[in-house]
Design a protein around this motif. Structure first.
Motif, PDB file in Angstrom:
ATOM      1  N   TRP A 148      -2.914  17.455  -3.443  1.00  0.00           N
ATOM      2  CA  TRP A 148      -3.175  16.136  -4.020  1.00  0.00           C
ATOM      3  C   TRP A 148      -3.592  15.111  -2.974  1.00  0.00           C
ATOM      4  CZ3 TRP A 148       2.172  16.124  -6.908  1.00  0.00           C
ATOM      5  CH2 TRP A 148       2.147  17.093  -7.916  1.00  0.00           C
ATOM      6  N   ASN A 149      -3.771  15.544  -1.730  1.00  0.00           N
ATOM      7  CA  ASN A 149      -4.103  14.582  -0.669  1.00  0.00           C
ATOM      8  C   ASN A 149      -5.393  13.838  -0.951  1.00  0.00           C
ATOM      9  OD1 ASN A 149      -1.830  15.573   0.509  1.00  0.00           O
ATOM     10  ND2 ASN A 149      -2.784  16.189   2.432  1.00  0.00           N
ATOM     11  N   SER A 150      -6.399  14.558  -1.478  1.00  0.00           N
ATOM     12  CA  SER A 150      -7.682  13.904  -1.767  1.00  0.00           C
ATOM     13  C   SER A 150      -7.547  12.916  -2.923  1.00  0.00           C
ATOM     14  CB  SER A 150      -8.741  14.958  -2.099  1.00  0.00           C
ATOM     15  OG  SER A 150      -8.330  15.744  -3.215  1.00  0.00           O
ATOM     16  N   ILE A 151      -6.673  13.222  -3.883  1.00  0.00           N
ATOM     17  CA  ILE A 151      -6.475  12.313  -5.016  1.00  0.00           C
ATOM     18  C   ILE A 151      -5.753  11.047  -4.569  1.00  0.00           C
ATOM     19  CG2 ILE A 151      -5.446  12.078  -7.316  1.00  0.00           C
ATOM     20  CD1 ILE A 151      -5.640  15.092  -7.618  1.00  0.00           C
ATOM     21  N   LEU A 152      -4.753  11.206  -3.704  1.00  0.00           N
ATOM     22  CA  LEU A 152      -3.948  10.071  -3.253  1.00  0.00           C
ATOM     23  C   LEU A 152      -4.569   9.314  -2.089  1.00  0.00           C
ATOM     24  CD1 LEU A 152      -0.489  11.876  -3.319  1.00  0.00           C
ATOM     25  CD2 LEU A 152      -1.305  10.205  -4.979  1.00  0.00           C
ATOM     26  N   GLY A 153      -5.526   9.957  -1.395  1.00  0.00           N
ATOM     27  CA  GLY A 153      -6.062   9.339  -0.192  1.00  0.00           C
ATOM     28  C   GLY A 153      -5.106   9.435   0.980  1.00  0.00           C
ATOM     29  N   LEU A 154      -4.300  10.503   1.014  1.00  0.00           N
ATOM     30  CA  LEU A 154      -3.301  10.697   2.066  1.00  0.00           C
ATOM     31  C   LEU A 154      -3.940  11.458   3.222  1.00  0.00           C
ATOM     32  CD1 LEU A 154      -0.290  10.243   2.714  1.00  0.00           C
ATOM     33  CD2 LEU A 154       0.164  12.488   1.723  1.00  0.00           C
ATOM     34  N   LYS A 182       0.834  -1.205   0.000  1.00  0.00           N
ATOM     35  CA  LYS A 182       0.000   0.000   0.000  1.00  0.00           C
ATOM     36  C   LYS A 182       0.867   1.251   0.000  1.00  0.00           C
ATOM     37  CE  LYS A 182      -3.102   2.660   2.923  1.00  0.00           C
ATOM     38  NZ  LYS A 182      -3.696   2.778   4.286  1.00  0.00           N
ATOM     39  N   LYS A 183       1.945   1.253   0.803  1.00  0.00           N
ATOM     40  CA  LYS A 183       2.853   2.403   0.836  1.00  0.00           C
ATOM     41  C   LYS A 183       3.560   2.578  -0.511  1.00  0.00           C
ATOM     42  CE  LYS A 183       3.766   1.850   5.778  1.00  0.00           C
ATOM     43  NZ  LYS A 183       4.811   1.580   6.800  1.00  0.00           N
ATOM     44  N   LEU A 184       3.999   1.464  -1.105  1.00  0.00           N
ATOM     45  CA  LEU A 184       4.673   1.549  -2.397  1.00  0.00           C
ATOM     46  C   LEU A 184       3.737   2.090  -3.467  1.00  0.00           C
ATOM     47  CD1 LEU A 184       7.091   0.992  -4.235  1.00  0.00           C
ATOM     48  CD2 LEU A 184       6.290  -1.364  -4.460  1.00  0.00           C
ATOM     49  N   LYS A 185       2.496   1.645  -3.464  1.00  0.00           N
ATOM     50  CA  LYS A 185       1.525   2.133  -4.436  1.00  0.00           C
ATOM     51  C   LYS A 185       1.270   3.622  -4.264  1.00  0.00           C
ATOM     52  CE  LYS A 185      -3.202   1.362  -6.080  1.00  0.00           C
ATOM     53  NZ  LYS A 185      -4.457   0.588  -5.870  1.00  0.00           N
ATOM     54  N   LEU A 186       1.198   4.080  -3.006  1.00  0.00           N
ATOM     55  CA  LEU A 186       0.989   5.501  -2.733  1.00  0.00           C
ATOM     56  C   LEU A 186       2.155   6.331  -3.248  1.00  0.00           C
ATOM     57  CD1 LEU A 186      -0.707   7.697  -1.345  1.00  0.00           C
ATOM     58  CD2 LEU A 186       0.502   7.169   0.773  1.00  0.00           C
ATOM     59  N   ILE A 187       3.377   5.862  -3.042  1.00  0.00           N
ATOM     60  CA  ILE A 187       4.559   6.594  -3.497  1.00  0.00           C
ATOM     61  C   ILE A 187       4.629   6.618  -5.021  1.00  0.00           C
ATOM     62  CG2 ILE A 187       7.086   6.489  -3.559  1.00  0.00           C
ATOM     63  CD1 ILE A 187       6.962   5.553  -0.647  1.00  0.00           C
ATOM     64  N   LEU A 188       4.286   5.511  -5.665  1.00  0.00           N
ATOM     65  CA  LEU A 188       4.289   5.469  -7.134  1.00  0.00           C
ATOM     66  C   LEU A 188       3.223   6.394  -7.718  1.00  0.00           C
ATOM     67  CD1 LEU A 188       4.835   1.651  -7.758  1.00  0.00           C
ATOM     68  CD2 LEU A 188       6.496   3.488  -8.029  1.00  0.00           C
ATOM     69  N   ASN A 189       2.063   6.465  -7.080  1.00  0.00           N
ATOM     70  CA  ASN A 189       1.025   7.395  -7.546  1.00  0.00           C
ATOM     71  C   ASN A 189       1.476   8.841  -7.368  1.00  0.00           C
ATOM     72  OD1 ASN A 189      -0.663   5.264  -8.220  1.00  0.00           O
ATOM     73  ND2 ASN A 189      -1.767   5.315  -6.279  1.00  0.00           N
ATOM     74  N   LEU A 190       2.164   9.119  -6.261  1.00  0.00           N
ATOM     75  CA  LEU A 190       2.676  10.472  -6.043  1.00  0.00           C
ATOM     76  C   LEU A 190       3.742  10.815  -7.070  1.00  0.00           C
ATOM     77  CD1 LEU A 190       2.672  12.992  -4.309  1.00  0.00           C
ATOM     78  CD2 LEU A 190       4.286  11.882  -2.756  1.00  0.00           C
ATOM     79  N   HIS A 191       4.606   9.869  -7.388  1.00  0.00           N
ATOM     80  CA  HIS A 191       5.616  10.105  -8.424  1.00  0.00           C
ATOM     81  C   HIS A 191       4.969  10.359  -9.780  1.00  0.00           C
ATOM     82  CE1 HIS A 191       8.156   8.465 -11.730  1.00  0.00           C
ATOM     83  NE2 HIS A 191       9.027   9.295 -11.198  1.00  0.00           N
ATOM     84  N   HIS A 192       3.875   9.653 -10.074  1.00  0.00           N
ATOM     85  CA  HIS A 192       3.177   9.863 -11.342  1.00  0.00           C
ATOM     86  C   HIS A 192       2.603  11.278 -11.419  1.00  0.00           C
ATOM     87  CE1 HIS A 192       0.801   8.938 -14.895  1.00  0.00           C
ATOM     88  NE2 HIS A 192      -0.279   9.397 -14.268  1.00  0.00           N
ATOM     89  N   LEU A 193       2.035  11.762 -10.321  1.00  0.00           N
ATOM     90  CA  LEU A 193       1.504  13.127 -10.311  1.00  0.00           C
ATOM     91  C   LEU A 193       2.628  14.152 -10.436  1.00  0.00           C
ATOM     92  CD1 LEU A 193      -1.206  12.846  -7.502  1.00  0.00           C
ATOM     93  CD2 LEU A 193      -1.606  13.070  -9.956  1.00  0.00           C
ATOM     94  N   MET A 194       3.739  13.896  -9.784  1.00  0.00           N
ATOM     95  CA  MET A 194       4.865  14.829  -9.867  1.00  0.00           C
ATOM     96  C   MET A 194       5.424  14.905 -11.279  1.00  0.00           C
ATOM     97  SD  MET A 194       6.865  13.885  -6.325  1.00  0.00           S
ATOM     98  CE  MET A 194       8.205  15.033  -6.644  1.00  0.00           C
ATOM     99  N   SER A 195       5.448  13.784 -11.981  1.00  0.00           N
ATOM    100  CA  SER A 195       6.025  13.762 -13.322  1.00  0.00           C
ATOM    101  C   SER A 195       5.073  14.282 -14.394  1.00  0.00           C
ATOM    102  CB  SER A 195       6.456  12.337 -13.680  1.00  0.00           C
ATOM    103  OG  SER A 195       5.347  11.456 -13.625  1.00  0.00           O
ATOM    104  N   THR A 196       3.774  14.274 -14.124  1.00  0.00           N
ATOM    105  CA  THR A 196       2.800  14.699 -15.136  1.00  0.00           C
ATOM    106  C   THR A 196       2.275  16.117 -14.910  1.00  0.00           C
ATOM    107  OG1 THR A 196       1.038  13.622 -13.853  1.00  0.00           O
ATOM    108  CG2 THR A 196       2.042  12.363 -15.645  1.00  0.00           C
ATOM    109  N   ARG A 197       2.304  16.606 -13.673  1.00  0.00           N
ATOM    110  CA  ARG A 197       1.679  17.898 -13.384  1.00  0.00           C
ATOM    111  C   ARG A 197       2.671  18.996 -13.017  1.00  0.00           C
ATOM    112  NH1 ARG A 197      -4.152  16.969 -10.451  1.00  0.00           N
ATOM    113  NH2 ARG A 197      -4.788  15.166 -11.662  1.00  0.00           N
TER     114      ARG A 197
END
Length: 435
Positions: free
Chosen positions: A81-87, A52-67
């Motif tokens: 991005w907390n609402s998008i990531l569920g953080l 779950k932690k790895l998936k959260l970090i990968l999703n955050l990296h995807h947002l950082m690289s695209t936005r």
């Protein structure tokens, strides 16, 4: 009479009594009750929490690289991005928990807090992408087997896209595989792919290989192994009365195997509900065997029901066979593991993609533990702070020659493109929430 009836209502009666007849209904066994009463596997639950932690970090990296608009992203922007990531925690606190993955620093021009991915973690992401590209032929064979299990030889691309990472496919698998190997795959529609021709060399399921080993190595009879599955119950699993006999009968039960062709696979044609359920178990077992880490989110398996002809509740079916599957509730989604593939929370037969992802997991598990590299970075940052204070007091003022050497001594090494981006950002107007 009313007084007697009222006094008797407080007495505990049996199912049948001469004074009052009371019947109890047998509690319904549903997927929710099975989930609550199941025997937990602590090691697989711990592994699910780490993923779950790895998936959260990968999703955050995807947002950082695209936005992002530059080489860095401000923490103020990332907090949106907390609402998008569920953080649920503060973004800054979350980033500082993993210094081996995120570099948090002060912007040299705007002086706000920014973040970037470490070079080490970027190297692991690139290594994973390279390994996936090298295993292109294996991915082609994996997709062929998935299509061969379907009723009509077709699958929805959307369903494959949902488990793309679990299958170890590249992000652009539609273009890099389906459109490249036109002699094998055919796109009927934008979201439907079909198999051009069946490969008879791939119609052997992983469970068939296990049965052959059991038959040859343990000298078991063909009657015992022909339709059997490997059973591995978690520690502390309680077996009720008659459980072993029911399990033995289920192991010997005939069913339509995943790669066997049949016109209409229905409950009526299979001779009852049990052979039909066993066929669904065989399909789910083979699908999990084709994944990289032998695990998939339960909610994403539902998208394969129509193509594979599974007309039963998938979650209830998984929970009904705890010796074959394990459903973990750690995290936002329920993950199903193939029990035979894991021993002590570690994959029995690792593959190259799994090895790279384990390296990513190790960086997460390190947390804030100091390493030699982090200590060197802290020392350089302390020296940089001293240089900045000296420069503000007048050292090197007037010509601005001190700026480039200070940037070179940062723990984050700036390139010419980075400096140009910083210059462009410094000219922008508006709130300073982006780097």
């Amino acid at each position: 009479m009313y007084r007697i009836w009222n006094s008797c209502s407080h007495i505990q009666f049996g199912p049948f009594n001469s004074t009052l007849q009371k019947r109890w209904k047998k509690p319904a066994v549903t997927a929710q009750t099975r989930l609550e009463n199941r025997t937990r596997d602590l090691k697989l639950d711990k592994l699910a929490a780490q993923y779950k932690k790895l998936k959260l970090i990968l999703n955050l990296h995807h947002l950082m690289s695209t936005r992002r608009r530059g080489p860095f992203v401000s923490v103020q922007l990332m907090s949106r991005w907390n609402s998008i990531l569920g953080l649920n925690t503060a973004t800054g606190a979350f980033l500082r928990k993993y210094p081996h993955i995120f570099e948090v620093f002060t912007h040299p021009v705007k002086r706000n807090i920014c973040c970037r991915i470490t070079k080490k973690f970027k190297g692991l992401l690139q290594e994973e992408d390279n390994v996936i590209r090298e295993l292109e032929l294996d991915n082609v064979a994996r997709l062929k087997k998935l299509l061969m299990m379907s009723r009509n030889g077709t699958l929805h691309v959307h369903a494959l896209r949902l488990i793309r990472r679990e299958l170890g496919l590249p992000e652009d698998f539609r273009e890099s595989i389906f459109l490249k190997y036109t002699s094998v795959f055919k796109l009927i529609d934008l979201e439907v792919v079909a198999l051009v021709d069946r490969d008879k060399g791939l119609n052997v399921a992983e469970i068939e290989k296990w049965r052959e080993r059991e038959y040859r190595e343990k000298w078991l009879s063909e009657f015992e192994t022909k339709y059997a599955f490997p059973i591995n119950f978690p520690t502390g699993f309680k077996k009720g009365a008659g459980f072993k006999e029911k399990l033995r009968n289920w192991q010997r039960l005939t069913y339509v195997k995943p790669y066997e062709r049949k016109e209409a696979v229905r409950v009526r044609t299979c001779g009852g509900i049990e052979p039909f359920e066993k066929r669904a178990v065989g399909i789910l077992h083979e699908l999990l065997s084709l994944t990289v880490e032998k695990m998939v989110a339960v909610e994403r398996l539902v998208h394969f029901r129509r193509d594979y002809g599974i007309e039963v509740n998938i979650r209830e079916l998984l929970l009904k066979h705890p010796g074959i599957f394990y459903v973990s509730t750690k995290g936002n989604t329920q993950m199903v593991f193939l029990r035979e593939a894991y021993s002590g929370g570690i994959l029995v037969e690792p593959n190259p993609v799994y090895v790279v992802r384990r390296k990513m997991m190790d960086n997460i598990l390190l947390g804030v533990r100091n390493t030699r590299q982090l200590k060197i970075q802290k020392e350089i940052k302390e020296e940089t702070k001293i240089d900045v204070k000296c420069s503000e007091n007048g050292a090197g003022s007037g010509d601005g020659d001190f700026a480039i050497p200070i940037l070179e001594r940062f723990s984050i090494h700036y390139t010419a493109n980075d400096l140009s981006d910083i210059g462009d950002i410094s000219k922008e107007s508006g709130p300073t929430d982006k780097c």
